[in-house]
Design a protein around this motif. Structure first.
Motif, PDB file in Angstrom:
ATOM      1  N   PHE A  84       0.832  -1.198   0.000  1.00 26.18           N
ATOM      2  CA  PHE A  84       0.000   0.000   0.000  1.00 26.18           C
ATOM      3  C   PHE A  84       0.873   1.258   0.000  1.00 26.18           C
ATOM      4  O   PHE A  84       0.626   2.209  -0.756  1.00 26.18           O
ATOM      5  CB  PHE A  84      -0.918  -0.023   1.214  1.00 26.18           C
ATOM      6  CG  PHE A  84      -1.721   1.230   1.408  1.00 26.18           C
ATOM      7  CD1 PHE A  84      -2.703   1.588   0.503  1.00 26.18           C
ATOM      8  CD2 PHE A  84      -1.494   2.042   2.504  1.00 26.18           C
ATOM      9  CE1 PHE A  84      -3.450   2.748   0.677  1.00 26.18           C
ATOM     10  CE2 PHE A  84      -2.233   3.202   2.695  1.00 26.18           C
ATOM     11  CZ  PHE A  84      -3.213   3.554   1.780  1.00 26.18           C
ATOM     12  N   MET A 207     -12.705  -1.121  -9.617  1.00 23.59           N
ATOM     13  CA  MET A 207     -12.069  -0.446  -8.482  1.00 23.59           C
ATOM     14  C   MET A 207     -11.464   0.889  -8.902  1.00 23.59           C
ATOM     15  O   MET A 207     -11.518   1.871  -8.153  1.00 23.59           O
ATOM     16  CB  MET A 207     -10.995  -1.356  -7.875  1.00 23.59           C
ATOM     17  CG  MET A 207     -11.556  -2.578  -7.157  1.00 23.59           C
ATOM     18  SD  MET A 207     -10.246  -3.691  -6.589  1.00 23.59           S
ATOM     19  CE  MET A 207      -9.410  -2.668  -5.383  1.00 23.59           C
ATOM     20  N   GLY A 211     -12.929   4.028  -7.242  1.00 24.89           N
ATOM     21  CA  GLY A 211     -11.940   4.690  -6.388  1.00 24.89           C
ATOM     22  C   GLY A 211     -11.776   6.155  -6.714  1.00 24.89           C
ATOM     23  O   GLY A 211     -11.675   7.004  -5.815  1.00 24.89           O
ATOM     24  N   LEU A 215     -13.040   7.825  -3.246  1.00 23.22           N
ATOM     25  CA  LEU A 215     -11.942   8.098  -2.307  1.00 23.22           C
ATOM     26  C   LEU A 215     -11.781   9.581  -1.988  1.00 23.22           C
ATOM     27  O   LEU A 215     -11.615   9.933  -0.804  1.00 23.22           O
ATOM     28  CB  LEU A 215     -10.644   7.516  -2.847  1.00 23.22           C
ATOM     29  CG  LEU A 215     -10.539   5.993  -2.825  1.00 23.22           C
ATOM     30  CD1 LEU A 215      -9.166   5.540  -3.302  1.00 23.22           C
ATOM     31  CD2 LEU A 215     -10.800   5.452  -1.431  1.00 23.22           C
ATOM     32  N   VAL A 238      -9.810   1.446   3.545  1.00 22.20           N
ATOM     33  CA  VAL A 238      -9.565   1.371   2.101  1.00 22.20           C
ATOM     34  C   VAL A 238      -8.622   0.211   1.782  1.00 22.20           C
ATOM     35  O   VAL A 238      -8.855  -0.562   0.842  1.00 22.20           O
ATOM     36  CB  VAL A 238      -8.992   2.705   1.593  1.00 22.20           C
ATOM     37  CG1 VAL A 238      -8.529   2.572   0.146  1.00 22.20           C
ATOM     38  CG2 VAL A 238     -10.022   3.809   1.716  1.00 22.20           C
ATOM     39  N   VAL A 239      -7.548   0.069   2.568  1.00 22.58           N
ATOM     40  CA  VAL A 239      -6.573  -1.009   2.322  1.00 22.58           C
ATOM     41  C   VAL A 239      -7.240  -2.375   2.473  1.00 22.58           C
ATOM     42  O   VAL A 239      -7.094  -3.261   1.610  1.00 22.58           O
ATOM     43  CB  VAL A 239      -5.383  -0.886   3.289  1.00 22.58           C
ATOM     44  CG1 VAL A 239      -4.387  -2.009   3.037  1.00 22.58           C
ATOM     45  CG2 VAL A 239      -4.697   0.451   3.133  1.00 22.58           C
ATOM     46  N   ALA A 242      -9.953  -3.125  -0.282  1.00 22.87           N
ATOM     47  CA  ALA A 242      -9.329  -3.407  -1.573  1.00 22.87           C
ATOM     48  C   ALA A 242      -8.676  -4.779  -1.586  1.00 22.87           C
ATOM     49  O   ALA A 242      -8.783  -5.529  -2.571  1.00 22.87           O
ATOM     50  CB  ALA A 242      -8.303  -2.324  -1.896  1.00 22.87           C
ATOM     51  N   ALA A 260      -4.973   0.265  -4.201  1.00 18.96           N
ATOM     52  CA  ALA A 260      -5.519   1.278  -3.294  1.00 18.96           C
ATOM     53  C   ALA A 260      -4.516   2.410  -3.090  1.00 18.96           C
ATOM     54  O   ALA A 260      -4.882   3.593  -3.074  1.00 18.96           O
ATOM     55  CB  ALA A 260      -5.878   0.634  -1.953  1.00 18.96           C
TER      56      ALA A 260
END
Length: 598
Positions: A84, A207, A211, A215, A238-239, A242, A260
């Motif tokens: 990440f 995604m 996203g 996001l 979020v991490v 995903a 992500a």
């Protein structure tokens, strides 16, 4: 009454937190990567270390990990957070710019190393299926260890990042390929692979779209709350989401974490997210490294140390040569190719995953998998040492390359000036010389600086002027001036003294930190020594007087007069010999800024 000991989870948490509290500051103090420390802790507290003595010495339960498998989920979370954070340093524009490295050199490096290793193992008696599985597993390199050691900004870091990105993308196809090669998976393996890749592609596109929409809104709400805990919760959410999505469709969780990070990197909140998740990433990565150390069984190592040593050396040599050769063919400098080759030679944490998949597919025997797991653990342990070795090799390669490059060719006029040190000061001096039509040659010991300046057209060579032979090659007897701009006061004085002894008539202008350092340079033989502190004070005084309405001409004249006066005082300070009871020297140094460096 029998003594009571902490529960398994409590004692394990105690060991992990204690290791973090001891390893990180201790190794940082000695400027050693804490990676080695965490792996050594795993060796010490694991079932093959002190953990094997808990029956005889029950109190060791306090400082050992009783159930290594219980902490593996936390180790996997550390890898997810690491990927990440790597994604946070990327962007779609940067990935597109790296596409030739990722899918060119990255693919060639993985396939080439796997083919050589696999063919060698097949010749030694391994079946073709097992040889392919082992070759692909051992050709992988460690994202978790390599990138924290070199970063992603330098030439070596960018090359390593490109190859590691391809390896991370290739993990899922590799595992499915092993399933297809399994005795029971010949028919359904490739069909399952195609289905997973198709579903994965659709998921990734979804995604990316969602996203970009969701996001920025999510983190904007968290930022408006001005609550660090809420911002951290949003980041971890979020991490995890995903990673769960990519896992659900058959892809690796690290793929979701990487994606992500890349999506958040496109927002205005990536710096805050990176800072707020860093402590969790470091601790979770430390847990992973502890599990690596715990996987090493000392008894197996002792019984097979010669075979393990040969296996480690063989894998390192093949991968280093393949990686360095491909980078060189791709246009990388010799030093970059050499350093990246040595650094990328070690196996990866995902090697353990591929080995487990190969064993589950019955392509290799359990004892074979155990042997290569130890080889992988040893390779991970020495990865920080490989980083040091890679830097040494890169310096040696650049020195050899510059030895073949004549500084001043036969029949060519000598440059008007030689500038040693090409940071901000040296570069400004070079630009002023060029403005007035004077030639120069620059020398710097930072190979990245040299490479960047060469691309911009500056006449610069790599060299360590602390070595006498390097100074000999500069042919200073034919130069009209030597300009020392390094930020190393001791080396500046030493070079001034040496060069003055060689070339009595050469003009030597040196950068000084303060008046006391300038006086020392004058004693060593400098023609001019320019203290940074005094020059900044004079410039500040000039700006103040002009802003107060004084005429520019008288102000400049007074500044020149003050500069001449201070220079005379510094020269006098340098020429006065130390005598017992002589105090005016200290008063003079204090007055012109030598005492406190102001």
């Amino acid at each position: 009454m029998a003594p009571s000991f902490p529960t398994s989870s409590f004692s394990d948490a105690l060991v992990i937190l204690g290791a973090a509290g001891i390893v990180i500051p201790t190794f940082a103090r000695f400027r050693i990567s804490p990676v080695i420390g965490f792996i050594l802790v795993g060796l010490l507290v694991g079932p093959a270390g002190l953990g094997s003595l808990t029956r005889e010495l029950p109190w060791l339960n306090y400082i050992t990990i009783s159930n290594p498998h219980a902490i593996e989920p936390f180790a996997e979370f550390g890898i997810v957070l690491l990927l990440f954070s790597i994604g946070l340093e990327l962007s779609f524009r940067r990935l597109w710019a790296m596409r030739s490295l990722v899918f060119g050199v990255g693919a060639a490096q993985l396939i080439g190393a796997a083919m050589i290793i696999g063919t060698t193992l097949h010749i030694m008696g391994q079946s073709w299926g097992g040889a392919i599985g082992l070759g692909l597993a051992l050709a992988l390199s460690s994202t978790a260890l390599v990138l924290p050691l070199v970063g992603t900004v330098s030439a070596v870091g960018r090359s390593a990042l490109a190859m590691l990105l391809f390896e991370d993308l290739a993990i899922v196809p590799i595992i499915f390929l092993l399933g297809a090669l399994a005795p029971y998976g010949q028919e359904a393996g490739f069909g399952g692979l195609l289905n997973t890749l198709l579903l994965g592609a659709v998921t990734i596109v979804a995604m990316l779209v969602l996203g970009r929409i969701l996001l920025p809104r999510l983190f904007a709400q968290a930022a408006r709350a001005k609550n660090p805990e809420l911002f951290l919760a949003a980041s971890l959410l979020v991490v995890i989401v995903a990673s769960l999505v990519t896992t659900a469709v058959g892809l690796s969780p690290i793929m979701g974490a990487l994606l992500a990070g890349i999506l958040i990197a496109e927002t205005d909140y990536h710096n805050e997210v990176e800072v707020i998740t860093a402590p969790f990433r470091g601790l979770a990565l430390g847990i992973f490294l502890i599990t690596v150390g715990m996987s090493v069984d000392f008894r197996v190592v002792g019984e097979n140390w010669s075979a393990i040593l040969l296996a480690v050396l063989g894998v390192l040599t093949v991968k280093a040569l393949v990686t360095a050769g491909l980078l060189r063919l791709g246009g990388a400098r010799n030093a970059v190719a050499a350093e990246a080759g040595v650094l990328m030679a070690s196996p990866s944490e995902t090697t353990l995953i591929v080995l487990a998949a190969a064993a589950a597919a019955q392509l290799i025997r359990p004892e074979t998998a155990a042997f290569w797991q130890i080889v992988t653990a040893v390779g991970l342990i020495i990865t920080p040492l490989l980083a040091q070795l890679g830097r040494l090799v890169a310096r040696r390669v650049d020195r050899l390359a510059d030895v073949e490059l004549p500084v001043i060719g036969p029949g060519e006029p000598a440059p008007a000036a030689v500038i040693i040190g090409f940071g901000r000061v040296g570069r400004l001096v070079a630009e002023m010389l060029a403005t007035h039509g004077r030639t120069y040659l620059a020398v710097d010991s930072n190979i990245d600086t040299v490479a960047a300046c060469r691309r911009e057209g500056f006449p610069i060579i790599f060299g360590d002027v602390a070595r006498p032979e390097m100074m000999d090659r500069l042919n200073l007897g034919h130069a009209s001036a030597l300009i020392l701009t390094m930020d190393d006061p001791v080396l500046t004085v030493r070079l001034t003294k040496k060069v003055r002894a060689w070339c009595p008539d050469l003009t030597i202008v040196a950068r000084a930190r303060d008046a006391a350092h300038a006086a020392e340079l004058y004693r060593a033989g400098a023609t001019d020594a320019v203290p940074e502190t005094l020059e900044s004070s004079l410039q500040l005084s000039e700006a103040v007087l002009v802003d107060l309405g004084m005429a520019m001409g008288p102000v400049i004249a007074s500044i020149h007069e003050k500069r001449a006066q201070l220079r005379a005082e510094i020269v006098a300070l340098g020429s006065i010999e130390e005598q017992p009871g002589f105090h005016s020297r200290r008063r003079l140094r204090d007055r012109i800024g030598g005492a406190d460096g102001a």
